[in-house]
Enzyme design. Sequence first.
Site, short mmCIF file in Angstrom:
data_model
loop_
_atom_site.label_atom_id
_atom_site.label_comp_id
_atom_site.label_asym_id
_atom_site.label_seq_id
_atom_site.Cartn_x
_atom_site.Cartn_y
_atom_site.Cartn_z
N CYS A 117 0.82 -1.21 0.00
CA CYS A 117 0.00 0.00 0.00
C CYS A 117 0.86 1.27 0.00
O CYS A 117 0.63 2.20 -0.79
CB CYS A 117 -0.97 0.00 1.17
N TRP A 118 1.88 1.32 0.85
CA TRP A 118 2.69 2.53 0.97
C TRP A 118 3.49 2.86 -0.29
O TRP A 118 3.64 4.05 -0.63
CB TRP A 118 3.64 2.42 2.16
#
Length: 316
Positions: A117-118
Amino acid sequence: MTRAKIFIDGEAGTTGLQIRERLATRTDIELLSISADKRKDNDERKRLLNAADVAILCLPDDAAKESVSLIDNDTTAVIDASTAHRVADGWAYGFAEMTADQAGIIAASKRIANPGCWPHGLIGTVRPLVEAGLVDAATPLTYNGVSGYTGGGRKMVEDYEADADAAPLMPYALTFKHKHLPEMQRYGLLTKAPLFVPTVGNFAQGMLTFVPLQPEMLATGTTARQVHAAIADRYAGSTFVTVAPYAAVDKLPVLDPRSQNGTNNMQIFVFANEASGQIVLVSVYDNLGKGASGAAVQNLNLVLGRAVDLGLRAAA
């Protein structure tokens, strides 16, 4: 249209459940499912993995590697949502908008590593600048932001939902060894990992990320408008990644980390003080959408040759 057989190995976890929800109403696929009492039965998993046209792995790293080892044919495509193969040779990185030809690379691959996600927020903003020669690959970057607690998996979800007094914000990975750093460095085209400080917020889902740039980090004479143009050019015509118009503003309601929830959209902003030359690159997206399950379904659509937005929703 022949219905493609899809097996989600790890469908009971946060990412697996989200993928299954996005696929539930599709008529172009057949979902293969393992009974609860056989989830750790390797013979049954092997049968389903080899029966699938596409296997989507929503598992811890070691279990994901085991699943790949159980596939003994050359037809089953794999989309791995774990960290296990994100920088592995022979695996296509599943950020379809990362380069002009990345979607085609994914479509042609039998092994796709779904991004964390990051990394989307860093790679999506920094890579276009490195490729344009506006930021040097050796620049010591910092990267920070806030994500909803669903990004931490089932245990974190349970902990937050059971604790009425959970902290509104909690920085973590303060030894600077976060598991997403290798993919950020490789696909951000950086020669060193960024100094990354993630924060989990007391809200379920959504992300807001920041890459600050001092003028010394940019090629001599580079303006904020040039930075914005380089990023906007990369995503021109994209279905899911959009770049907001360049504007001098103090605040925007859309910078709520939850503003893109329920979509597969990632929205990028460039903010600057033109007098000082300071710039910050901001990304907003759903950690369970573009940051996980949405990206997996987008990659599935590419592998199957379906419309890229089938079963997905982009923000208005």
